[in-house]
Design an enzyme around this catalytic site. Structure first.
Site, short mmCIF file in Angstrom:
data_model
loop_
_atom_site.label_atom_id
_atom_site.label_comp_id
_atom_site.label_asym_id
_atom_site.label_seq_id
_atom_site.Cartn_x
_atom_site.Cartn_y
_atom_site.Cartn_z
N LYS A 1 -19.69 -16.62 24.68
CA LYS A 1 -19.96 -18.03 24.35
C LYS A 1 -20.99 -18.16 23.24
CE LYS A 1 -17.01 -18.13 27.37
NZ LYS A 1 -15.61 -18.00 26.85
N GLU B 1 -11.63 -22.64 35.64
CA GLU B 1 -10.41 -22.08 36.21
C GLU B 1 -10.55 -21.80 37.71
OE1 GLU B 1 -11.83 -21.12 33.38
OE2 GLU B 1 -12.30 -19.01 33.32
N ASP C 1 -12.41 -18.11 23.06
CA ASP C 1 -12.57 -17.86 24.49
C ASP C 1 -13.31 -16.56 24.74
OD1 ASP C 1 -10.40 -17.47 27.40
OD2 ASP C 1 -12.34 -18.45 27.18
N ASP D 1 -12.67 -22.95 24.68
CA ASP D 1 -12.75 -22.98 26.14
C ASP D 1 -14.21 -22.95 26.59
OD1 ASP D 1 -11.74 -20.82 28.90
OD2 ASP D 1 -11.85 -23.00 28.78
N ASN D 2 -14.49 -23.44 27.80
CA ASN D 2 -15.79 -23.27 28.46
C ASN D 2 -16.96 -23.99 27.78
OD1 ASN D 2 -14.49 -20.08 28.54
ND2 ASN D 2 -14.72 -21.26 30.42
C1 77K Z 1 -17.05 -9.83 29.70
N1 77K Z 1 -16.40 -10.79 28.86
C2 77K Z 1 -15.38 -10.55 28.04
N2 77K Z 1 -15.02 -11.70 27.45
C3 77K Z 1 -15.84 -12.65 27.87
C4 77K Z 1 -15.81 -14.06 27.42
N3 77K Z 1 -15.43 -15.03 28.45
C5 77K Z 1 -16.36 -15.47 29.32
O1 77K Z 1 -17.49 -15.00 29.30
C6 77K Z 1 -15.97 -16.48 30.35
C7 77K Z 1 -16.79 -16.64 31.48
C8 77K Z 1 -16.46 -17.57 32.48
C9 77K Z 1 -17.33 -17.72 33.67
C10 77K Z 1 -17.89 -16.60 34.27
C11 77K Z 1 -18.70 -16.74 35.39
C12 77K Z 1 -18.95 -18.00 35.92
F1 77K Z 1 -19.72 -18.14 37.00
C13 77K Z 1 -18.41 -19.13 35.31
C14 77K Z 1 -17.61 -18.99 34.18
C15 77K Z 1 -15.31 -18.36 32.36
C16 77K Z 1 -14.50 -18.22 31.22
O2 77K Z 1 -13.37 -18.99 31.06
C17 77K Z 1 -14.83 -17.30 30.21
O3 77K Z 1 -14.01 -17.23 29.12
C18 77K Z 1 -16.72 -12.11 28.79
MG MG Z 2 -12.69 -18.95 29.10
#
Ligand code: 77K
Ligand code: MG
Length: 221
Positions: free
Chosen positions: A144, A199, A141, A169-170
């Protein structure tokens, strides 16, 4: 804004959740993200799928890459038997600091190790650091574009055993196309896609569950 989003999420947990009650911590975070401020926790819909996969796997050794505020660490750890530990990796020290406090509020601090650093640096040291051979369950998670290199690294470090389960995830939003292409065309894995939503939104997303079958040769044509 003086405070960060993770800090505001932590405040909502401290105010609204019962100390030592993981389910109330989960409810407090989901309420905050639905009614006050969206945050990138796996959330309640995908969280229920995560719960079911953890329960069916009943793992002894668990690794999470991407702690953020500790929501999925609480979800996973609340389902683990007493002697089992979760190792969770977060590269952002501010997120790690909030996550430790959320996990502590849930009363699960003795069962979770929040490791600060890059997954690429930490994965090769895990076996030695924790005296383990393999992970029964891995939850992806984090960034990506790190899913694919890190699953390869787990393979190269022999940290996956026959029957190990990897849940990502994602895989739709934001999406992990290179990871999906790799894992679905690799004979060493049996994969299944769980359609869901991003989410706290109606945007399509999903989880990919992959069972490691051991080291076979070749690729699916
Ligand atoms: C800064 N950072 C530290 N860890 C991470 C890794 N996680 C993600 O990037 C992550 C992003 C999104 C998401 C963000 C914007 C949007 F418009 C749609 C989806 C959803 C998730 O569930 C995620 O896990 C990022
Ligand atoms: Mg996620």
């Amino acid at each position: 804004t003086r405070t960060t989003r993770p800090q505001r999420l932590l405040r909502a947990v401290i105010i609204n959740a019962v100390r030592g009650d993981p389910d109330s911590v989960i409810r407090a975070i989901d309420h905050f993200c639905k009614h006050t401020e969206w945050a990138m926790n796996i959330g309640d819909e995908k969280g229920a799928i995560l719960d079911s996969v953890v329960m069916e796997t009943s793992p002894s050794t668990v690794l999470e890459l991407g702690t953020y505020c500790g929501y999925s660490a609480v979800r996973i750890t609340r389902l683990l038997p007493p002697s089992t530990r979760l190792i969770t990796v977060e590269m952002n020290p501010d997120y790690a600091c909030v996550a430790r406090q959320v996990i502590q509020h849930a009363g699960l601090q003795d069962k979770v190790c929040v490791l600060e650093g890059q997954s690429a640096d930490l994965i090769p040291k895990m076996a030695e650091m924790f005296g383990i051979q393999t992970f029964d369950f891995v939850f992806l998670d984090h960034w990506k574009d790190r899913y694919l290199p890190d699953i390869r690294l787990l393979e190269d470090c022999s940290l996956l055993a026959q029957g190990s389960v990897v849940l990502a995830d994602n895989v739709v939003c934001p999406g992990t196309p290179d990871y999906l292409n790799y894992i679905r065309s690799n004979l060493n894995y049996r994969s299944r896609f769980y359609q869901a939503h991003l989410e706290y939104t109606r945007v399509l997303d999903g989880l990919e569950k992959s069972e490691y079958l051991g080291c076979r040769q070749g690729k699916r044509q």
